[in-house]
Design an enzyme around this catalytic site. Structure first.
Site, PDB file in Angstrom:
ATOM      1  N   GLU A  91       0.808  -1.215   0.000  1.00  0.00           N
ATOM      2  CA  GLU A  91       0.000   0.000   0.000  1.00  0.00           C
ATOM      3  C   GLU A  91       0.844   1.269   0.000  1.00  0.00           C
ATOM      4  O   GLU A  91       0.343   2.360   0.248  1.00  0.00           O
ATOM      5  CB  GLU A  91      -0.964  -0.035   1.183  1.00  0.00           C
ATOM      6  CG  GLU A  91      -1.924  -1.215   1.066  1.00  0.00           C
ATOM      7  CD  GLU A  91      -2.829  -1.399   2.265  1.00  0.00           C
ATOM      8  OE1 GLU A  91      -2.726  -0.596   3.210  1.00  0.00           O
ATOM      9  OE2 GLU A  91      -3.635  -2.347   2.254  1.00  0.00           O
TER      10      GLU A  91
ATOM     11  N   LYS B 236     -15.435  -1.744   2.991  1.00  0.00           N
ATOM     12  CA  LYS B 236     -14.784  -2.297   1.807  1.00  0.00           C
ATOM     13  C   LYS B 236     -15.866  -2.941   0.936  1.00  0.00           C
ATOM     14  O   LYS B 236     -16.376  -4.013   1.282  1.00  0.00           O
ATOM     15  CB  LYS B 236     -13.741  -3.348   2.196  1.00  0.00           C
ATOM     16  CG  LYS B 236     -12.546  -2.799   2.963  1.00  0.00           C
ATOM     17  CD  LYS B 236     -11.623  -3.933   3.406  1.00  0.00           C
ATOM     18  CE  LYS B 236     -10.364  -3.397   4.066  1.00  0.00           C
ATOM     19  NZ  LYS B 236      -9.518  -4.507   4.594  1.00  0.00           N
TER      20      LYS B 236
END
Length: 426
Positions: free
Chosen positions: A204, A338
């Protein structure tokens, strides 16, 4: 009347080089929308099922089965429906699948079509996606939960906690906040390099140095904040994603901190968090305990819930029924959102509405396997989430979301930026 005229999907690559689904929805007026589905590394047991081929292609991670499901089963049922009735489109796919977790069609097939439908509808109306999904009420720019040091499943180092993040809570607008965390990121790189540690980045975009304990990354970040000229606690806050489901020993029910060579009970781990919070300006802890350790979550919430945002990711998996159970039992006080954990745009919106009605904060989130698709940037603004978790200012798959948010902020003009407000009620 505009209707869905064609739907198709193809296999593309995500930020880790693994296959994923790109779905495209074409409308009768000629407009279209496409979407690329993300994929997680640290996943909750109760997430919607991502359909993989399991053959020799891409080490078994191919998605041709999911692509075929879009091109046949899903397309056959959705063609002719209105793209402006998102709930009907999503409910139809749920009916076709017939399972609670999309194990027949694959959540990656379903979500791709769901997102692409919303984008096609917005394009048909010639309005931005955030305005289509959120209406006139879409006006809140999210505070970034900015990944700066990676550990756990997201990096190959000795740090047990999965993510160490900074949040620009002491600023009046998104642009200034983003600038601050981007500058701190650059100073952190210098600090880590001076220490003789690697400045390689994780999935990330956060750095992945091989540090001596789970506390050391926080002290290193504090140094970078100071060197960048910002004030920790006043302008910049710290957030943790422990991903504790990855740490628990299922036999002993203890949390194994391999980097520190010790094992802790739930209560001991909660005490450890309390100690960290007393030393550092930590405002948020995500997945501080295992998704199955609800007794431990109760201890954590009772001890820190009035002071710190306690986020359920693996705990809730964006599932409204599980969130409702957590609300009833007084577990956590925030939900990580999510879309691919639950499967559709409509179900994601349902979970957010439930959380917000019950004063649980919502944080829109990427996955570790991402793409150039910035759908979640629009989604966060549309639903006034107030926070977004989408990596660091490295890797273009993360930058795409920040750049889209900058574009959205410029379009809105009057956008709100909540800063410390999401944490003041804790």
């Amino acid at each position: 009347m505009v209707f869905i005229d064609n739907i198709y999907a193809d296999e593309v690559l995500d930020s880790r080089g693994n296959p994923t689904v790109r779905a495209t929805v074409i409308l009768s007026d000629g407009t279209k929308g496409s979407a690329i589905v993300p994929s997680g590394a640290s996943t909750g047991k109760r997430e919607a099922l991502e359909l993989r081929d399991g053959d020799n292609r891409f080490l078994g991670k191919g998605v041709l089965k999911a692509v075929e499901n879009v091109n046949t089963k899903i397309a056959d049922e959705l063609i002719g429906l209105s793209p402006f009735n998102q709930a009907e489109v999503d409910a139809t796919m749920k009916d076709i699948d017939g399972t609670h977790n999309y194990s027949n069609l694959g959540a990656n097939a379903v979500l791709g079509v769901s997102m692409a439908t919303a984008r096609a509808a917005a394009n048909s109306l010639q309005i931005p996606l955030y305005r289509y999904l959120g209406g006139a009420n879409a006006m809140t720019m999210p505070v970034p939960m900015f990944n700066i040091i990676n550990g756990g499943e997201h990096a190959n180092n000795s740090v047990d906690f999965q993510e160490y993040m900074i949040m620009p809570t002491g600023f009046e607008n998104f642009n200034d906040g983003l600038r601050a965390v981007a500058e701190i990121y650059q100073h952190l790189k210098k600090v880590i390099d001076f220490m003789g540690e690697s400045t390689a980045v994780g999935d990330e975009g956060g750095f992945a140095p091989n540090l001596k304990s789970n506390e050391e990354p926080i002290s290193v970040i504090m140094s970078a904040i100071e060197k960048a000229g910002y004030k920790a606690g006043e302008q910049i806050s710290i957030a943790l994603d422990v991903a504790a489901s990855e740490l628990i020993d299922e036999k002993t029910k203890k949390y194994v901190l391999k980097g520190e060579n010790r094992e802790l009970t739930s209560a001991e781990l909660v005490d450890y968090y309390a100690d960290l919070c007393s030393k550092y300006p930590i405002v948020s802890i995500e997945d501080g305990l295992s998704e199955d350790d609800w007794d431990g979550w109760k201890i954590l919430t009772e001890k820190l819930g009035s002071k710190v945002q306690l986020v359920g990711d693996d705990l809730f998996v964006t599932n409204a029924s599980i969130v409702a159970e957590g609300i009833k039992k007084g577990i956590a006080n925030a939900v990580l959102i999510k879309p691919n954990q639950i499967g559709t745009v409509s179900e994601t919106m349902q979970t957010i509405r439930l959380a917000q009605r019950n004063n649980y904060n919502c944080i829109m989130s990427h996955r570790s396997g991402e793409s150039e698709d910035a759908f979640i940037a629009d989604f966060a603004v549309a639903l006034n989430c107030g926070q977004i978790k989408t990596g660091s200012t490295a890797r273009s798959d993360r930058i795409a979301k920040y750049n889209r948010l900058l574009e959205i902020g410029a379009e809105i003009g009057y956008a709100e930026y909540l800063g410390k407000q999401p944490f003041s009620k804790k």
